[in-house]
Design a protein around this motif. Structure first.
Motif, PDB file in Angstrom:
ATOM      1  N   ILE A 141      18.683 -10.659   2.280  1.00 41.98           N
ATOM      2  CA  ILE A 141      18.023 -10.441   3.572  1.00 41.98           C
ATOM      3  C   ILE A 141      17.381 -11.740   4.057  1.00 41.98           C
ATOM      4  O   ILE A 141      17.433 -12.066   5.251  1.00 41.98           O
ATOM      5  N   ASN A 142      16.802 -12.523   3.142  1.00 43.69           N
ATOM      6  CA  ASN A 142      16.285 -13.854   3.497  1.00 43.69           C
ATOM      7  C   ASN A 142      17.365 -14.711   4.135  1.00 43.69           C
ATOM      8  O   ASN A 142      17.099 -15.492   5.064  1.00 43.69           O
ATOM      9  N   SER A 143      18.598 -14.605   3.620  1.00 42.83           N
ATOM     10  CA  SER A 143      19.683 -15.454   4.110  1.00 42.83           C
ATOM     11  C   SER A 143      19.981 -15.198   5.578  1.00 42.83           C
ATOM     12  O   SER A 143      20.605 -16.036   6.235  1.00 42.83           O
ATOM     13  N   TRP A 144      19.535 -14.062   6.095  1.00 41.47           N
ATOM     14  CA  TRP A 144      19.732 -13.726   7.500  1.00 41.47           C
ATOM     15  C   TRP A 144      18.525 -14.100   8.354  1.00 41.47           C
ATOM     16  O   TRP A 144      18.413 -13.679   9.506  1.00 41.47           O
ATOM     17  N   GLY A 145      17.632 -14.891   7.791  1.00 39.47           N
ATOM     18  CA  GLY A 145      16.511 -15.404   8.571  1.00 39.47           C
ATOM     19  C   GLY A 145      15.338 -14.467   8.683  1.00 39.47           C
ATOM     20  O   GLY A 145      14.443 -14.694   9.515  1.00 39.47           O
ATOM     21  N   VAL A 146      15.308 -13.408   7.867  1.00 41.36           N
ATOM     22  CA  VAL A 146      14.168 -12.489   7.887  1.00 41.36           C
ATOM     23  C   VAL A 146      13.064 -13.083   7.016  1.00 41.36           C
ATOM     24  O   VAL A 146      13.256 -13.252   5.806  1.00 41.36           O
ATOM     25  N   PRO A 147      11.914 -13.421   7.592  1.00 44.46           N
ATOM     26  CA  PRO A 147      10.859 -14.038   6.780  1.00 44.46           C
ATOM     27  C   PRO A 147      10.176 -13.030   5.856  1.00 44.46           C
ATOM     28  O   PRO A 147      10.137 -11.830   6.145  1.00 44.46           O
ATOM     29  N   ASP A 148       9.650 -13.534   4.767  1.00 44.82           N
ATOM     30  CA  ASP A 148       8.941 -12.693   3.795  1.00 44.82           C
ATOM     31  C   ASP A 148       7.502 -12.461   4.245  1.00 44.82           C
ATOM     32  O   ASP A 148       6.537 -12.944   3.634  1.00 44.82           O
ATOM     33  N   VAL A 149       7.365 -11.706   5.313  1.00 44.93           N
ATOM     34  CA  VAL A 149       6.040 -11.356   5.825  1.00 44.93           C
ATOM     35  C   VAL A 149       6.068  -9.906   6.294  1.00 44.93           C
ATOM     36  O   VAL A 149       7.120  -9.382   6.679  1.00 44.93           O
ATOM     37  N   TRP A 150       4.905  -9.253   6.256  1.00 44.58           N
ATOM     38  CA  TRP A 150       4.711  -7.913   6.800  1.00 44.58           C
ATOM     39  C   TRP A 150       3.749  -8.034   7.983  1.00 44.58           C
ATOM     40  O   TRP A 150       2.525  -8.078   7.787  1.00 44.58           O
ATOM     41  N   PRO A 151       4.216  -8.137   9.215  1.00 45.03           N
ATOM     42  CA  PRO A 151       3.307  -8.300  10.352  1.00 45.03           C
ATOM     43  C   PRO A 151       2.235  -7.218  10.434  1.00 45.03           C
ATOM     44  O   PRO A 151       1.113  -7.478  10.883  1.00 45.03           O
ATOM     45  N   MET A 152       2.559  -5.999   9.994  1.00 43.48           N
ATOM     46  CA  MET A 152       1.601  -4.893  10.033  1.00 43.48           C
ATOM     47  C   MET A 152       0.990  -4.611   8.659  1.00 43.48           C
ATOM     48  O   MET A 152       0.295  -3.615   8.484  1.00 43.48           O
ATOM     49  N   GLY A 153       1.272  -5.490   7.688  1.00 46.04           N
ATOM     50  CA  GLY A 153       0.744  -5.290   6.345  1.00 46.04           C
ATOM     51  C   GLY A 153       1.735  -4.585   5.448  1.00 46.04           C
ATOM     52  O   GLY A 153       2.474  -3.690   5.891  1.00 46.04           O
ATOM     53  N   ARG A 154       1.763  -4.998   4.191  1.00 48.85           N
ATOM     54  CA  ARG A 154       2.636  -4.358   3.204  1.00 48.85           C
ATOM     55  C   ARG A 154       2.211  -2.913   3.011  1.00 48.85           C
ATOM     56  O   ARG A 154       1.016  -2.616   2.857  1.00 48.85           O
ATOM     57  N   PRO A 155       3.162  -1.961   3.020  1.00 45.43           N
ATOM     58  CA  PRO A 155       2.793  -0.544   2.887  1.00 45.43           C
ATOM     59  C   PRO A 155       2.202  -0.230   1.515  1.00 45.43           C
ATOM     60  O   PRO A 155       2.719  -0.680   0.489  1.00 45.43           O
ATOM     61  N   THR A 156       1.117   0.528   1.530  1.00 45.47           N
ATOM     62  CA  THR A 156       0.444   0.906   0.279  1.00 45.47           C
ATOM     63  C   THR A 156       0.186   2.401   0.182  1.00 45.47           C
ATOM     64  O   THR A 156      -0.347   2.870  -0.825  1.00 45.47           O
ATOM     65  N   SER A 157       0.521   3.160   1.224  1.00 47.41           N
ATOM     66  CA  SER A 157       0.312   4.605   1.193  1.00 47.41           C
ATOM     67  C   SER A 157       1.263   5.268   2.178  1.00 47.41           C
ATOM     68  O   SER A 157       1.819   4.618   3.069  1.00 47.41           O
ATOM     69  N   LEU A 158       1.441   6.562   2.014  1.00 51.38           N
ATOM     70  CA  LEU A 158       2.281   7.339   2.919  1.00 51.38           C
ATOM     71  C   LEU A 158       1.438   7.734   4.131  1.00 51.38           C
ATOM     72  O   LEU A 158       0.884   8.827   4.210  1.00 51.38           O
ATOM     73  N   SER A 159       1.352   6.808   5.057  1.00 50.27           N
ATOM     74  CA  SER A 159       0.534   7.047   6.240  1.00 50.27           C
ATOM     75  C   SER A 159       1.129   6.296   7.424  1.00 50.27           C
ATOM     76  O   SER A 159       1.798   5.280   7.267  1.00 50.27           O
ATOM     77  N   SER A 160       0.853   6.810   8.626  1.00 50.87           N
ATOM     78  CA  SER A 160       1.389   6.226   9.847  1.00 50.87           C
ATOM     79  C   SER A 160       0.516   5.074  10.323  1.00 50.87           C
ATOM     80  O   SER A 160      -0.709   5.148  10.290  1.00 50.87           O
TER      81      SER A 160
END
Length: 289
Positions: A141-160
């Protein structure tokens, strides 16, 4: 150009390709299959990888992601090339075109639901699994230019936690299904950390036997390569041998054991015939002497 098809994935192209929107940054979307509802008090067995692969190539085509990932075995199936949109997100008419907003919008469904049971052990979160194959998936996925960042934060719970439209359009990277505009799911609940290159000197790459060709595996063939293959099949819990001698000679036990390995990778029917092919051989990783 990167390969539109992940080399480690079983190619299960369902057609119906359509372009993404190149005016927006590259992104990846993290899902879990969530195909059963279990609890800590009532865990349930994980649905087989082959069952989900059949669903996404059959009645579930209209909901298929790019990649189905089994984090317990490292098996992958791919239904769309990276250059096409997939269909795992709800997309409101006249909305933000959720499945297309990016130079690529690569969607991954991890084969998982909370409190699934595998080999007698229960797993509450995706990150509690072995996450086998994540390093290869992250790199592709990196090879397609997708950066290793979570703009909204890495998910840590089942919540919207819906992403504002302006951020969705302007910031690439990884998004949880729970963060995608117009969608009401709360998955994946967790996701493995990005794989960073190790510091210092580049580690020595393991040396594996190249695929010798299907014709190599004929009855009576004697080779140390077959002996090392035997050892790897046993290590992968695909031991269908009935004798402990002659492990360097290709015979019926090798065919049975290799069939078990092919089925573990998701092959079915005549594709699991016990004769090594390049894909399954490379996945087995038979070491050189």
């Amino acid at each position: 150009m990167p390969d539109p098809w992940m080399s480690r994935a079983l190619k299960a192209d369902i057609g119906d390709h359509a372009p993404c929107d190149p005016g927006f940054p590259a992104r990846a979307i993290a899902h879990i299959t969530a195909d059963r509802t279990a609890t800590a008090e009532g865990p349930l067995d994980l649905v087989p990888f082959t069952a989900l692969k059949s669903f996404f190539t059959g009645s579930g085509k209209g909901r298929a992601p790019h990649i189905l990932w089994d984090p317990f075995t490292g098996a992958f199936a791919q239904f769309f090339p990276a250059t096409s949109r997939s269909k795992a997100l709800f997309d409101a008419a006249g909305g933000v075109r959720t499945n297309r907003t990016g130079t690529v919008v690569i969607q991954i469904e991890a084969l998982f639901f909370p409190h699934c049971r595998v080999n007698g052990k229960v797993f509450a979160r995706l990150v509690d699994t072995p996450c086998e194959g994540w390093d290869d998936l992250n790199a592709w996925i990196n090879s397609w230019g997708v950066p290793d960042v979570w703009p909204m934060g890495r998910p840590t719970s089942l919540s919207s936690n819906r992403c504002p439209t302006d951020m969705w359009r302007s910031q690439g990277g990884w998004y949880a299904h729970a963060q995608v505009p117009e969608n009401d799911h709360v998955d994946p609940g967790s996701w493995p950390v990005f794989v960073s290159p190790p510091p210092g000197p580049t580690p020595v790459t393991p040396r594996f036997e190249p695929f010798p060709g299907a014709s190599f595996f004929r009855p009576g063939r004697t080779s140390p390569v077959i002996a090392r293959m035997h050892t790897r099949l046993v290590a992968e819990d695909c031991d269908r041998y009935t004798a402990g001698t002659g492990i360097d000679v290709w015979g019926p036990g090798d065919v049975r054991s290799y069939t078990a390995w092919q089925r573990k990778l998701g092959f079915e029917g005549s594709a699991a015939d016990g004769v090594p092919g390049r894909f399954s051989w490379d996945r087995l990783g038979v070491p050189k002497a």
